[in-house]
Design an enzyme around this catalytic site. Structure first.
Site, PDB file in Angstrom:
ATOM      1  N   HIS A   1       0.825  -1.210   0.000  1.00 41.55           N
ATOM      2  CA  HIS A   1       0.000   0.000   0.000  1.00 41.55           C
ATOM      3  C   HIS A   1       0.857   1.255   0.000  1.00 41.55           C
ATOM      4  O   HIS A   1       1.923   1.296   0.602  1.00 41.55           O
ATOM      5  CB  HIS A   1      -1.051  -0.009   1.122  1.00 41.55           C
TER       6      HIS A   1
ATOM      7  N   ASP B   1       5.918   1.770   6.801  1.00 39.62           N
ATOM      8  CA  ASP B   1       4.483   1.474   6.604  1.00 39.62           C
ATOM      9  C   ASP B   1       3.870   2.402   5.589  1.00 39.62           C
ATOM     10  O   ASP B   1       3.381   3.473   5.944  1.00 39.62           O
ATOM     11  CB  ASP B   1       3.786   1.585   7.972  1.00 39.62           C
TER      12      ASP B   1
ATOM     13  N   GLU C   1      -5.219   2.057   2.431  1.00 42.15           N
ATOM     14  CA  GLU C   1      -5.192   0.884   3.316  1.00 42.15           C
ATOM     15  C   GLU C   1      -5.465   1.322   4.744  1.00 42.15           C
ATOM     16  O   GLU C   1      -6.200   0.665   5.488  1.00 42.15           O
ATOM     17  CB  GLU C   1      -3.824   0.189   3.220  1.00 42.15           C
ATOM     18  N   GLU C   2      -4.881   2.459   5.107  1.00 44.60           N
ATOM     19  CA  GLU C   2      -4.965   2.933   6.492  1.00 44.60           C
ATOM     20  C   GLU C   2      -6.378   3.388   6.878  1.00 44.60           C
ATOM     21  O   GLU C   2      -6.655   3.604   8.048  1.00 44.60           O
ATOM     22  CB  GLU C   2      -3.968   4.083   6.727  1.00 44.60           C
TER      23      GLU C   2
ATOM     24  N   ASP D   1       3.564  -5.573   3.603  1.00 45.82           N
ATOM     25  CA  ASP D   1       3.288  -4.327   4.308  1.00 45.82           C
ATOM     26  C   ASP D   1       4.280  -4.274   5.463  1.00 45.82           C
ATOM     27  O   ASP D   1       4.106  -4.978   6.467  1.00 45.82           O
ATOM     28  CB  ASP D   1       1.830  -4.373   4.805  1.00 45.82           C
TER      29      ASP D   1
ATOM     30  N   HIS E   1       2.851   4.963  11.935  1.00 49.36           N
ATOM     31  CA  HIS E   1       1.679   5.834  12.167  1.00 49.36           C
ATOM     32  C   HIS E   1       2.035   7.102  12.941  1.00 49.36           C
ATOM     33  O   HIS E   1       1.157   7.745  13.511  1.00 49.36           O
ATOM     34  CB  HIS E   1       0.546   5.086  12.901  1.00 49.36           C
TER      35      HIS E   1
END
Ligand SMILES: *[C@@H]1O[C@H](CO)[C@@H](O)[C@H](O)[C@H]1NC(C)=O
Length: 409
Positions: free
Chosen positions: A199, A218, A256-257, A284, A366
């Site tokens: 992603h 990520d 995706e998130e 991922d 994140h």
């Protein structure tokens, strides 16, 4: 990728207040958090609810704020609000018209071609691509820089390799939000299709519209890992004039998130079109090994064993053993932990590999700290070897229409 790390710094209530207050300078983006009359910031307005699946049997209506809070607490989910038909055909297929399980080769068999190609994978390309990709302030799927990063990626895929082979179909897959997914299709002799995915979006889970989200691991790492494998595969096909037996597609998913939106959109359309996907591998997070090494454990590829296709996963283990210089470790990540869940819901065999045992994966994700400096390009190279090995092996496998792979006796 979702983290199991729990962030308890901000309660849900304080996050709502914060985002409400901070959204003021960004009126064009306030719809993300507040529905109702635009520009009027009022926490009285009932926020729009989204339907999420936390497991195959557990669904819930929540607000976008609550989705962020769930992610901060380490919950995985699919936001199925706009894709409630994904998997219907698969789910309601009667026993007699169930597709037979796909059979994979018992062992890798393309060593003569694959082994020399592995030498051509170059970590310098991955580093260069990742440095540029993470220079976008955020790749949040609903942000302007998220749109720009996707446009840059499309151009980069093209100039890296896609332009070398006229038969390649490279296209953005547009969505109802600003950042497109990307599909690069290498047509084979059959329509049986092998999908390699990662992603492209990133997220800062504290304030997605305001804070930076470099998303190096990520999933910038997965993005550049599969791009490097794509480069070597396509260059080989262009130089030799060889056509693969099966169609191979590389996918870079958006959003995706946000609950696997991009991959759900793509696999919904594939399901409707009756596309014959024989394997899907998602990667991922492919670059972080520090926690593994600090714990004195061997650097390994993490093979996910829950909510995946067991036969495909077996074959992937064989591919790692054959083509990687490090072993694998079996691990689990829960339901819907990345985009392979969308393929699986559509009835396609899917699998997932990650940088390490799940518990040793990167805990900077994140946040503003998901930086390149924590990553190992040597480790990413191992994932690129796995990707290239799998794409070529399954690209050349003879899948039989009835029973999947046919073993010659
Ligand atoms: C890829 O590059 C070629 C040649 O420069 C160009 O004609 C084509 O439109 C590009 N494709 C995409 C999807 O950008």
């Amino acid at each position: 990728m979702k983290s199991l790390i729990s962030y308890s710094l901000l309660s849900l209530a304080s996050v709502s207040q914060l985002t409400g207050a901070i959204m003021v300078p960004f009126p064009e983006q306030e719809h993300m958090f507040i529905t109702g009359k635009s520009r009027e910031i009022s926490t009285q307005d009932a926020p729009e609810k989204r339907l999420i699946h936390l497991s195959p049997t557990e669904s819930k209506w929540v607000t976008e704020d609550e989705k962020l809070e769930l992610k901060r607490q380490g919950f995985n989910f699919m936001d199925v609000t706009d894709y409630q038909h994904l998997g219907y055909e698969n789910a309601f297929r009667t026993a007699s018209d169930k597709k037979p399980d796909v059979k994979y080769p018992p062992k890798p068999e393309q060593q003569t071609t694959v082994k020399p190609l592995l030498e051509k994978l170059d970590k310098k390309n991955m580093r260069g691509n990742l440095e540029k990709f993470t220079s976008f302030y955020t790749r949040y799927a609903k942000s302007e820089t998220g749109r720009q990063s996707s446009e840059w990626l499309l151009k980069r895929i093209n100039e890296t390799a896609a332009h070398l082979l006229p038969s390649i179909e490279l296209k953005p897959f547009p969505h109802t939000w600003i950042q497109s997914s990307i599909i690069a299709k290498i047509p084979g002799k059959t329509k049986k299709t092998v999908v390699i995915g990662a992603h492209q979006d990133s997220i800062n889970l504290f304030l997605p519209f305001l804070l930076a989200a470099p998303g190096s691991d990520d999933d910038g790492s997965g993005t550049v890992t599969i791009l490097e494998a794509f480069r070597v595969l396509v260059t080989h096909l262009a130089e030799t004039g060889e056509q693969l037996e099966n169609t191979v597609e590389f996918h870079w998913y958006s959003a995706e998130e946000l609950g696997l939106w991009g991959s759900q959109a793509i696999f919904s359309s594939y399901e409707k079109e009756g596309r014959d996907v024989v394997a899907m591998l998602q990667q991922d997070m492919t670059g972080f090994v520090k926690k593994t090494l600090d714990a004195g454990k061997p650097e390994s590829v993490g093979v996910i064993t829950d909510y995946v296709d067991p036969a495909l996963t077996e074959f992937i283990k064989e591919v790692i053993t054959e083509y990687c210089d490090i072993p694998y470790v079996l691990t689990q990540c829960g339901y819907a932990c990345s985009d392979h869940a969308s393929a699986s819901k559509a009835g396609y065999p899917s699998a997932f590999v990650i940088e390490s045992a799940f518990s040793d994966s990167d805990d900077h994700i994140h946040t503003t700290e998901d930086k390149i400096e924590y990553l190992s390009f040597d480790h990413m190279l191992q994932h690129a070897k796995l990707t290239l090995g799998l794409a070529y092996e399954l690209g050349q496998a003879k899948f039989d229409d009835k029973s999947g792979y046919s073993v010659e006796l």
